[in-house]
Write an enzyme that holds these catalytic residues in place. Structure first.
Site, short mmCIF file in Angstrom:
data_model
loop_
_atom_site.label_atom_id
_atom_site.label_comp_id
_atom_site.label_asym_id
_atom_site.label_seq_id
_atom_site.Cartn_x
_atom_site.Cartn_y
_atom_site.Cartn_z
N PHE A 1 -58.26 -62.31 31.57
CA PHE A 1 -59.63 -62.83 31.62
C PHE A 1 -60.52 -61.84 32.38
CE2 PHE A 1 -63.12 -65.56 32.99
CZ PHE A 1 -63.40 -66.24 31.82
N ASP B 1 -53.41 -67.11 38.09
CA ASP B 1 -54.64 -67.81 37.73
C ASP B 1 -54.23 -68.99 36.85
OD1 ASP B 1 -57.03 -68.74 36.61
OD2 ASP B 1 -57.96 -66.75 36.71
N TYR C 1 -63.44 -77.18 36.27
CA TYR C 1 -64.26 -77.79 35.21
C TYR C 1 -63.60 -77.76 33.83
CZ TYR C 1 -65.60 -72.83 34.94
OH TYR C 1 -65.57 -71.46 34.87
N LYS C 2 -62.37 -77.27 33.74
CA LYS C 2 -61.69 -77.22 32.44
C LYS C 2 -60.83 -78.47 32.27
CE LYS C 2 -62.17 -72.25 32.21
NZ LYS C 2 -61.66 -70.97 32.66
N ARG D 1 -61.17 -70.86 19.05
CA ARG D 1 -60.27 -71.46 20.03
C ARG D 1 -60.51 -72.97 20.09
NH1 ARG D 1 -60.63 -69.88 26.39
NH2 ARG D 1 -62.64 -70.90 26.08
#
Ligand SMILES: *Cc1c(COP(=O)(O)O)cnc(C)c1O
Length: 411
Positions: free
Chosen positions: A125, A196, A221-222, A370
């Site tokens: 990422f 991560d 927030y995921k 995705r």
């Protein structure tokens, strides 16, 4: 002869079926982007309103003590710890994932004198790699970042490796690292590992203590449904806490913040990794999301995640391969995260056309569509219908409309 259960049959016997009603989900939308912004729990609006009106409005500054705002980073951190196989006191909520990466990368580099390399993989990422660059710049350029492809990474760990930084579940492909194996290989050569967990926490089983993990960060927030820009979390194994220093020694990480002394002295334990005042409005939303996740049986979440992915991969492959749609990442049956990605040269436009039909996923350049599969609020029927709509969009060429080609700021 056996008959296969239909998606509706599977929904009727789904152990997690009651959780869907605990989320606000708009009519006519199949939400396959909970890996980017988790859906809104029903309880969040009331809890936030209560914090605003009763706590902030009426208790004012007394709330820091009276409503334990001051303890919220540790309190919510300890709840997250239960989701990721850590102990209370090893996880704290603070800052953003990017900032927590910076803090822990710097901590690890300082704790590993003489070792100059940070190892990661190409295509990790972006913020993870950028934060390594920032850390290297801050530490006077004595360190270097080495990007080694996945299949060669373990053998690249050597006496010069200070830190291995990896995203446990890859944000594009959903490939999963073997956390135990990588951690053991790194520690055997004296290196530390920073995981991560942005696409892992709340999505798939994680056992930090069981893997003897050193360090981790993750996103609120995921899959934890904390709300847009919710604060992130960080984990430091208790055995490392007293020897690691944060590079951002803010007052909330001080041993006695309310002594107001001139010199910095790190707090004992995980509190030293705090920096400034906790963002209560968003932190309370994260607590609601985490509490909801803690109600769900973790084994049931993992099982349903795999089952939703298997159904979606099978349906999309059967319906859309002939249009050039290609599965990216682990094949059916292999370990994976809780999202599924497909490649297509027109991926951006196809995703826009899907969103226009109410099937919301996202696009990751250059060509990846995705789809996040969140077991708490998705039904088997939703996933089945999403594959059907995708076939429709491709068969009709609906994505070729001009309006679907304009790139927005956020994809
Ligand atoms: C989403 C995500 C982040 C987000 O970082 P922010 O600081 O919250 O913007 C970081 N790392 C990974 C792997 C992610 O998927």
């Amino acid at each position: 002869m056996t008959t296969h259960p239909t998606p509706a049959d599977r929904d009727a016997t789904d152990a997690l079926r009651t959780f869907r009603d605990r989320f606000v989900l708009p009519e006519g939308v199949i939400y396959l982007d909970g890996n980017s912004l988790g859906a809104l729990p029903v309880a969040t609006a009331g809890r936030v309103a209560d914090l605003v009106n009763a706590e902030w409005g009426l208790s004012l500054i007394r709330s820091w003590n009276a409503h334990d705002w001051i303890g919220a980073p540790q309190r919510v951190g300890s709840k997250i710890a239960r989701l990721i196989g850590a102990q209370s006191g090893e996880v704290v909520v603070a800052d953003s994932t990017s900032v927590n990466l910076y803090k822990l990368i710097m901590s690890a580099l300082q704790a590993q004198p003489g070792r100059r390399t940070v190892l990661s993989e190409p295509g990790n990422f972006p913020t993870d790699l950028y934060m390594v660059e920032s850390a290297i710049a801050s530490s006077g350029g004595q360190h270097r970042l080495s990007l080694v492809p996945r299949d060669q990474l373990l053998s690249a760990i050597d006496d010069d490796t200070a830190l291995v930084l990896l995203t446990h579940v890859h944000y594009k492909t959903a490939d999963v690292w073997d956390m135990g194996a990588v951690t053991a290989a790194a520690q055997e050569r004296g290196a530390m590992v920073l995981w991560d967990l942005s696409h892992s926490a709340g999505a798939i089983p994680v056992d930090l203590n069981g893997c003897h993990a050193d360090l981790a960060v993750g996103c609120g927030y995921k899959f934890l449904n904390g709300g847009p820009g919710a604060p992130a979390f960080l984990y430091v194994a208790s055995r490392h806490q007293s020897r690691l220093q944060t590079p951002l020694g803010g007052w909330m990480g001080h041993k006695r913040p309310f002594d107001f002394v001139d010199g910095y002295e790190a707090a004992p334990g995980i509190a030293r990794f705090l920096c400034g005042t906790p963002p209560m409005l968003s932190l309370i939303g994260l607590e609601v999301g985490v509490d909801l996740m803690l109600e769900a049986d973790r084994e049931a979440v993992a099982t349903k995640s795999r089952a939703l992915a298997a159904l979606f991969m099978a349906e999309v492959s059967a319906r859309c391969t002939r249009f050039g749609v290609e599965l990216v990442g682990p094949p059916p049956g292999a370990p994976r995260g809780s999202h599924v990605s497909f490649r297509h040269p027109e991926g951006y436009a196809i995703m826009q056309a899907l969103i226009a039909r109410g099937v919301i996923g996202d696009f990751r350049a250059p060509d990846i569509m995705r789809f996040g599969l969140t077991p708490l609020y998705l039904r088997y029927a939703d996933v089945y219908e999403a594959a059907r709509v995708m076939e429709d969009v491709l068969a009709a060429g609906a994505y070729q409309a001009e309006e679907f080609r304009v790139r927005k700021a956020v994809t």
